[in-house]
Design a protein around this motif. Structure first.
Motif, PDB file in Angstrom:
ATOM      1  N   THR A 122       6.197 -45.958  10.453  1.00 59.55           N
ATOM      2  CA  THR A 122       4.956 -46.315   9.692  1.00 59.55           C
ATOM      3  C   THR A 122       3.729 -45.302   9.843  1.00 59.55           C
ATOM      4  OG1 THR A 122       5.583 -48.632  10.002  1.00 59.55           O
ATOM      5  CG2 THR A 122       3.142 -48.521   9.226  1.00 59.55           C
ATOM      6  N   ASP A 123       3.520 -44.987  11.137  1.00 58.28           N
ATOM      7  CA  ASP A 123       2.353 -43.931  11.569  1.00 58.28           C
ATOM      8  C   ASP A 123       2.881 -42.712  10.720  1.00 58.28           C
ATOM      9  OD1 ASP A 123       0.804 -45.548  12.850  1.00 58.28           O
ATOM     10  OD2 ASP A 123       1.818 -44.662  14.978  1.00 58.28           O
ATOM     11  N   SER A 145       7.419 -48.777  13.957  1.00 62.68           N
ATOM     12  CA  SER A 145       5.952 -48.698  14.057  1.00 62.68           C
ATOM     13  C   SER A 145       5.504 -46.977  14.082  1.00 62.68           C
ATOM     14  CB  SER A 145       5.131 -49.141  15.317  1.00 62.68           C
ATOM     15  OG  SER A 145       3.896 -48.808  15.489  1.00 62.68           O
ATOM     16  N   ALA A 153      11.346 -52.359  16.861  1.00 56.82           N
ATOM     17  CA  ALA A 153       9.712 -52.136  16.326  1.00 56.82           C
ATOM     18  C   ALA A 153       8.926 -51.396  16.604  1.00 56.82           C
ATOM     19  CB  ALA A 153       9.243 -53.730  16.943  1.00 56.82           C
ATOM     20  N   LYS A 154       9.260 -50.405  17.848  1.00 56.03           N
ATOM     21  CA  LYS A 154       8.500 -49.400  18.025  1.00 56.03           C
ATOM     22  C   LYS A 154       8.964 -48.258  17.233  1.00 56.03           C
ATOM     23  CE  LYS A 154       7.607 -50.279  22.924  1.00 56.03           C
ATOM     24  NZ  LYS A 154       8.041 -50.013  24.159  1.00 56.03           N
ATOM     25  N   ARG A 174       5.751 -40.130  18.796  1.00 53.65           N
ATOM     26  CA  ARG A 174       6.219 -41.552  19.236  1.00 53.65           C
ATOM     27  C   ARG A 174       7.855 -41.831  18.802  1.00 53.65           C
ATOM     28  NH1 ARG A 174       2.311 -46.102  16.775  1.00 53.65           N
ATOM     29  NH2 ARG A 174       3.913 -47.277  17.782  1.00 53.65           N
ATOM     30  N   GLY A 230       2.732 -40.188  14.846  1.00 51.73           N
ATOM     31  CA  GLY A 230       3.973 -40.836  14.718  1.00 51.73           C
ATOM     32  C   GLY A 230       5.506 -40.254  15.158  1.00 51.73           C
TER      33      GLY A 230
END
Length: 67
Positions: free
Chosen positions: A21-22, A18, A14-15, A55, A52
């Motif tokens: 997605t960013d 995410s 999920a991270k 991350r 993103g």
């Protein structure tokens, strides 16, 4: 048989999703900003994409240490 429990792998996925997605949202925002000549939108897109990227790099580093 399936369970509704979340595993650490699910959170990691999920991270990563995410972060990706960013990156995509930032790239789209940057491209649209350039197309319409909106410098603020272009700058926001760059910042979001960079967030993103950071991350994703963090998740990759965590994965490297888990092995």
């Amino acid at each position: 048989m399936t369970t509704d429990r979340k595993t650490p792998g699910d959170r990691t996925f999920a991270k990563k999703a995410s972060a990706r997605t960013d990156q995509v949202k930032g790239a789209v925002k940057e491209t649209v900003g350039r197309a319409v000549g909106n410098e603020r939108m272009t700058t926001e897109g760059r910042a979001e994409r960079a967030k993103g990227d950071l991350r994703q790099a963090g998740q990759k580093a965590k994965d490297a240490f888990k092995r």
